[in-house]
Write a protein that holds these residues in place. Structure first.
Motif, mmCIF file in Angstrom:
data_model
loop_
_atom_site.group_PDB
_atom_site.id
_atom_site.type_symbol
_atom_site.label_atom_id
_atom_site.label_comp_id
_atom_site.label_asym_id
_atom_site.label_seq_id
_atom_site.Cartn_x
_atom_site.Cartn_y
_atom_site.Cartn_z
ATOM 1 N N UNK A 181 60.644 82.039 14.931
ATOM 2 C CA UNK A 181 59.931 82.568 13.778
ATOM 3 C C UNK A 181 58.433 82.421 14.023
ATOM 4 N N UNK A 182 57.649 82.537 13.004
ATOM 5 C CA UNK A 182 56.204 82.498 13.151
ATOM 6 C C UNK A 182 55.638 81.144 13.530
ATOM 7 N N UNK A 183 56.479 80.108 13.497
ATOM 8 C CA UNK A 183 56.007 78.754 13.776
ATOM 9 C C UNK A 183 56.614 78.098 15.007
ATOM 10 N N UNK B 281 50.305 84.891 28.279
ATOM 11 C CA UNK B 281 51.503 84.113 27.976
ATOM 12 C C UNK B 281 51.461 82.685 28.501
ATOM 13 N N UNK B 282 50.453 82.325 29.275
ATOM 14 C CA UNK B 282 50.360 80.975 29.840
ATOM 15 C C UNK B 282 50.467 79.877 28.782
ATOM 16 N N UNK B 283 49.869 80.031 27.591
ATOM 17 C CA UNK B 283 49.990 78.963 26.592
ATOM 18 C C UNK B 283 51.435 78.653 26.179
ATOM 19 N N UNK B 284 52.332 79.622 26.285
ATOM 20 C CA UNK B 284 53.737 79.378 25.942
ATOM 21 C C UNK B 284 54.329 78.377 26.918
ATOM 22 N N UNK B 285 54.137 78.606 28.202
ATOM 23 C CA UNK B 285 54.657 77.697 29.222
ATOM 24 C C UNK B 285 54.000 76.324 29.117
ATOM 25 N N UNK B 286 52.710 76.303 28.849
ATOM 26 C CA UNK B 286 51.975 75.042 28.778
ATOM 27 C C UNK B 286 52.356 74.214 27.556
ATOM 28 N N UNK B 287 52.737 74.848 26.467
ATOM 29 C CA UNK B 287 53.050 74.135 25.229
ATOM 30 C C UNK B 287 54.522 73.766 25.095
ATOM 31 N N UNK B 288 55.358 74.216 26.014
ATOM 32 C CA UNK B 288 56.792 73.936 25.929
ATOM 33 C C UNK B 288 57.058 72.434 26.055
ATOM 34 N N UNK B 289 57.987 71.965 25.245
ATOM 35 C CA UNK B 289 58.381 70.561 25.302
ATOM 36 C C UNK B 289 59.893 70.468 25.399
ATOM 37 N N UNK B 290 60.352 69.408 26.053
ATOM 38 C CA UNK B 290 61.780 69.169 26.193
ATOM 39 C C UNK B 290 62.014 68.004 27.124
ATOM 40 N N UNK B 291 63.232 67.506 27.114
ATOM 41 C CA UNK B 291 63.626 66.397 27.960
ATOM 42 C C UNK B 291 63.669 66.833 29.426
ATOM 43 N N UNK B 292 63.049 66.058 30.310
ATOM 44 C CA UNK B 292 63.041 66.360 31.754
ATOM 45 C C UNK B 292 62.659 67.820 32.019
ATOM 46 N N UNK C 286 48.128 85.148 19.061
ATOM 47 C CA UNK C 286 48.168 86.142 17.991
ATOM 48 C C UNK C 286 49.606 86.639 17.833
ATOM 49 N N UNK C 287 49.897 87.273 16.707
ATOM 50 C CA UNK C 287 51.261 87.734 16.412
ATOM 51 C C UNK C 287 51.894 88.532 17.546
ATOM 52 N N UNK C 288 51.195 89.529 18.049
ATOM 53 C CA UNK C 288 51.783 90.422 19.060
ATOM 54 C C UNK C 288 52.230 89.660 20.302
ATOM 55 N N UNK C 289 51.469 88.698 20.730
ATOM 56 C CA UNK C 289 51.831 87.927 21.924
ATOM 57 C C UNK C 289 52.928 86.921 21.581
ATOM 58 N N UNK C 290 52.776 86.218 20.463
ATOM 59 C CA UNK C 290 53.781 85.222 20.076
ATOM 60 C C UNK C 290 55.164 85.852 19.941
ATOM 61 N N UNK C 291 55.265 86.955 19.232
ATOM 62 C CA UNK C 291 56.570 87.553 18.992
ATOM 63 C C UNK C 291 57.138 88.307 20.193
ATOM 64 N N UNK C 292 56.382 88.402 21.269
ATOM 65 C CA UNK C 292 56.924 88.952 22.512
ATOM 66 C C UNK C 292 57.030 87.877 23.592
ATOM 67 N N UNK C 293 56.890 86.625 23.194
ATOM 68 C CA UNK C 293 56.914 85.504 24.145
ATOM 69 C C UNK C 293 58.229 85.394 24.910
#
Length: 82
Positions: free
Chosen positions: A71-73, A12-23, A51-58
């Motif tokens: 969604x998927x994107x 799941x590390x890529x989810x945290x690393x790819x997150x964007x937002x103000x401050x 992959x789907x299984x990891x993305x949709x359980x993020x």
């Protein structure tokens, strides 16, 4: 305030690393990464290569705010308007 709680495991590390937002703030807490922002938080799947299984359980760790899109994107959490 919005937040996404991401399990602190390599898959799941890529989810945290790819997150964007103000401050955007990233903190580690009790087996999770807490990604927080005073505004919206977005994660583009194209930036994670998951992959789907990891993305949709993020979001299995939870989130704070209102889920505007998941969604998927894209995952997008916005401040709760209540």
């Amino acid at each position: 305030m919005t937040a996404i709680y991401v399990l602190d495991v390599p898959e799941f590390a890529p989810v945290a690393e790819a997150a964007t937002g103000e401050d955007l703030s990233l903190t580690r807490r009790s087996g999770y990464f807490r990604v927080s922002s005073p505004g919206p938080i977005s994660v583009r799947r194209a930036d994670t290569d998951l992959v789907d299984a990891v993305w949709f359980s993020a979001l299995s760790g939870g989130y704070a705010g209102a889920l505007e899109r998941f969604d998927g994107d894209l995952i997008r959490v916005v401040p709760d308007g209540r």
